[in-house]
Design a protein around this motif. Sequence first.
Motif, PDB file in Angstrom:
ATOM      1  N   GLU A  29      -3.643   6.473  -2.309  1.00  0.00           N
ATOM      2  CA  GLU A  29      -3.293   6.080  -2.179  1.00  0.00           C
ATOM      3  C   GLU A  29      -3.846   5.306  -3.118  1.00  0.00           C
ATOM      4  OE1 GLU A  29      -3.157   7.010   2.941  1.00  0.00           O
ATOM      5  OE2 GLU A  29      -4.892   5.276   2.107  1.00  0.00           O
ATOM      6  N   PHE A  30      -2.933   3.638  -3.451  1.00  0.00           N
ATOM      7  CA  PHE A  30      -2.575   2.380  -4.310  1.00  0.00           C
ATOM      8  C   PHE A  30      -2.256   1.338  -3.951  1.00  0.00           C
ATOM      9  CE2 PHE A  30       0.838   3.607  -6.419  1.00  0.00           C
ATOM     10  CZ  PHE A  30       0.954   5.030  -6.558  1.00  0.00           C
ATOM     11  N   THR A  31      -2.579   0.574  -4.407  1.00  0.00           N
ATOM     12  CA  THR A  31      -1.803  -0.962  -3.905  1.00  0.00           C
ATOM     13  C   THR A  31      -1.113  -1.161  -5.435  1.00  0.00           C
ATOM     14  OG1 THR A  31      -3.704  -1.282  -2.336  1.00  0.00           O
ATOM     15  CG2 THR A  31      -2.176  -2.839  -3.314  1.00  0.00           C
ATOM     16  N   ILE A  32      -0.202  -2.070  -5.147  1.00  0.00           N
ATOM     17  CA  ILE A  32       0.908  -1.933  -5.915  1.00  0.00           C
ATOM     18  C   ILE A  32       1.275  -4.032  -5.734  1.00  0.00           C
ATOM     19  CG2 ILE A  32       1.545  -0.236  -6.947  1.00  0.00           C
ATOM     20  CD1 ILE A  32       4.156  -1.113  -5.377  1.00  0.00           C
ATOM     21  N   SER A  33       1.067  -4.437  -6.864  1.00  0.00           N
ATOM     22  CA  SER A  33       2.186  -5.693  -7.026  1.00  0.00           C
ATOM     23  C   SER A  33       3.133  -6.062  -7.220  1.00  0.00           C
ATOM     24  CB  SER A  33       1.054  -6.809  -7.447  1.00  0.00           C
ATOM     25  OG  SER A  33       1.376  -8.383  -7.118  1.00  0.00           O
ATOM     26  N   TYR A  34       3.870  -6.756  -6.321  1.00  0.00           N
ATOM     27  CA  TYR A  34       5.660  -6.381  -7.381  1.00  0.00           C
ATOM     28  C   TYR A  34       6.222  -8.002  -7.321  1.00  0.00           C
ATOM     29  CZ  TYR A  34      10.487  -4.319  -8.305  1.00  0.00           C
ATOM     30  OH  TYR A  34      11.409  -3.813  -8.872  1.00  0.00           O
ATOM     31  N   LEU A  67       0.545  -1.547  -0.249  1.00  0.00           N
ATOM     32  CA  LEU A  67       0.218   0.589  -0.067  1.00  0.00           C
ATOM     33  C   LEU A  67       1.050   1.103   0.301  1.00  0.00           C
ATOM     34  CD1 LEU A  67      -2.690   1.264   0.441  1.00  0.00           C
ATOM     35  CD2 LEU A  67      -2.511   1.591   3.010  1.00  0.00           C
ATOM     36  N   VAL A  68       0.573   2.587  -1.029  1.00  0.00           N
ATOM     37  CA  VAL A  68       1.267   3.125  -1.010  1.00  0.00           C
ATOM     38  C   VAL A  68       0.991   4.743  -1.472  1.00  0.00           C
ATOM     39  CG1 VAL A  68       3.871   4.490  -2.892  1.00  0.00           C
ATOM     40  CG2 VAL A  68       3.144   1.849  -2.661  1.00  0.00           C
ATOM     41  N   GLU A  69       1.210   5.761  -0.340  1.00  0.00           N
ATOM     42  CA  GLU A  69       1.245   7.366  -0.430  1.00  0.00           C
ATOM     43  C   GLU A  69       1.625   7.945  -1.179  1.00  0.00           C
ATOM     44  OE1 GLU A  69       0.960   8.520   3.697  1.00  0.00           O
ATOM     45  OE2 GLU A  69      -0.479  10.360   3.182  1.00  0.00           O
ATOM     46  N   ARG A  70       1.322   7.922  -2.152  1.00  0.00           N
ATOM     47  CA  ARG A  70       1.946   9.474  -2.680  1.00  0.00           C
ATOM     48  C   ARG A  70       1.685  10.967  -2.849  1.00  0.00           C
ATOM     49  NH1 ARG A  70       1.947  12.259  -7.378  1.00  0.00           N
ATOM     50  NH2 ARG A  70       3.706  12.424  -8.635  1.00  0.00           N
ATOM     51  N   LEU A  71       2.784  11.413  -2.056  1.00  0.00           N
ATOM     52  CA  LEU A  71       2.606  12.714  -1.238  1.00  0.00           C
ATOM     53  C   LEU A  71       1.747  14.077  -2.972  1.00  0.00           C
ATOM     54  CD1 LEU A  71       5.128  13.026   1.219  1.00  0.00           C
ATOM     55  CD2 LEU A  71       2.650  12.932   1.446  1.00  0.00           C
ATOM     56  N   PRO A  72       1.987  15.256  -2.666  1.00  0.00           N
ATOM     57  CA  PRO A  72       1.012  15.885  -4.412  1.00  0.00           C
ATOM     58  C   PRO A  72       2.976  15.966  -5.096  1.00  0.00           C
ATOM     59  CG  PRO A  72      -0.179  16.492  -2.303  1.00  0.00           C
ATOM     60  CD  PRO A  72       1.271  15.726  -2.202  1.00  0.00           C
ATOM     61  N   ASP A  73       3.762  16.228  -3.978  1.00  0.00           N
ATOM     62  CA  ASP A  73       5.207  16.552  -5.274  1.00  0.00           C
ATOM     63  C   ASP A  73       5.995  15.319  -5.444  1.00  0.00           C
ATOM     64  OD1 ASP A  73       7.607  16.588  -1.949  1.00  0.00           O
ATOM     65  OD2 ASP A  73       6.116  15.379  -2.881  1.00  0.00           O
ATOM     66  N   GLY A  74       5.106  13.899  -5.616  1.00  0.00           N
ATOM     67  CA  GLY A  74       5.660  12.982  -6.015  1.00  0.00           C
ATOM     68  C   GLY A  74       6.602  11.966  -4.938  1.00  0.00           C
ATOM     69  N   SER A  75       7.013  12.982  -4.138  1.00  0.00           N
ATOM     70  CA  SER A  75       7.411  12.412  -3.375  1.00  0.00           C
ATOM     71  C   SER A  75       6.765  10.732  -2.356  1.00  0.00           C
ATOM     72  CB  SER A  75       8.171  12.234  -2.025  1.00  0.00           C
ATOM     73  OG  SER A  75       7.284  13.112  -1.607  1.00  0.00           O
ATOM     74  N   ILE A  76       7.056  10.007  -1.770  1.00  0.00           N
ATOM     75  CA  ILE A  76       6.203   8.901  -1.099  1.00  0.00           C
ATOM     76  C   ILE A  76       6.644   8.974   0.837  1.00  0.00           C
ATOM     77  CG2 ILE A  76       6.813   6.451  -0.582  1.00  0.00           C
ATOM     78  CD1 ILE A  76       6.061   7.099  -3.579  1.00  0.00           C
ATOM     79  N   GLY A  77       4.915   8.937   0.673  1.00  0.00           N
ATOM     80  CA  GLY A  77       4.576   9.598   2.239  1.00  0.00           C
ATOM     81  C   GLY A  77       4.643   7.798   2.797  1.00  0.00           C
ATOM     82  N   LYS A  78       3.939   7.070   2.758  1.00  0.00           N
ATOM     83  CA  LYS A  78       4.072   5.702   3.902  1.00  0.00           C
ATOM     84  C   LYS A  78       4.060   4.536   2.838  1.00  0.00           C
ATOM     85  CE  LYS A  78      -0.315   5.218   5.232  1.00  0.00           C
ATOM     86  NZ  LYS A  78      -1.264   5.603   6.552  1.00  0.00           N
ATOM     87  N   VAL A  79       5.022   3.643   3.507  1.00  0.00           N
ATOM     88  CA  VAL A  79       4.779   1.857   2.414  1.00  0.00           C
ATOM     89  C   VAL A  79       4.766   0.937   3.257  1.00  0.00           C
ATOM     90  CG1 VAL A  79       5.611   0.664   0.894  1.00  0.00           C
ATOM     91  CG2 VAL A  79       6.373   2.254   0.260  1.00  0.00           C
TER      92      VAL A  79
END
Length: 258
Positions: A246-251, A200-212
């Motif tokens: 916020e969105f979910t990615i699979s790796y 679960l990824v949180e992307r901030l408005p400036d393109g950086s990552i808030g939490k994973v």
Amino acid sequence: MTAPTRRVPPPPGGWQSWSLSLAAHGALIAALFFSVRWQSAHVEAIEAELWSPAPQLAAPPAPPPPPPVAAQAPRPEPKIDEAAVQAEIALRKARELEERKRSERERLERERRDRETAQKLEREKQAKAKADAAAAEQRQLDNMRRLQAQATQHLGAGSSNATSSPRGDPTFNAKVVACVRPNVSFPIGLVRGNAPSEFLVERLPDGSIGKVTVRRSGGNTAFDEAVVRGIRACNPFPQPPGGAREFTISYRPEDAGG
């Protein structure tokens, strides 16, 4: 018987006598004029010159000898004007000083032009480097598009109401794989299988990552932590379709190994 009367002829006319008289006198005058003119004919004069030997002139006396030239005294040596000499030396020094100043000004001007030229070249170099960086970034984007055919992992879908699933966008999937892969440092040979892990990824408005957050592990915790670090290091993180925060990615492990 009477004797016949004898007629006396009239005296001759007066004008005839006067004419004969004038003619006779004219002839007489003409004869006298020509006779006198014949006697007074021009007689050429004869000139005679008396000659005698010319007297011998005495020779002119010899000119007197020139007076002896008096011996000239030696000219005195010219006196040196010390003031003029010092003035000339001072003028020469002033000219030399002015020449040095002029040379120094020209040297400073050349250095200024050289600095301006160097600064111009540096600006052009920086502009070229910036253009090269932009071209490299464009090439990277092109490479990510080409990775669409190579992507073997699709993003998973989350069940939370606050998340969205960009799973169906292959362009976004390729961008995520291309951005995260260089930051995942893990020996893939230690991972068994190819089970995916979901994050679960949180992307901030400036393109950086808030939490994973790891929502589901594929069975290897060390691999999951390496992927989390790779997601955090991906900056700016690709923006998902719809601009979800916020969105979910699979790796999968094979995504990290290329």
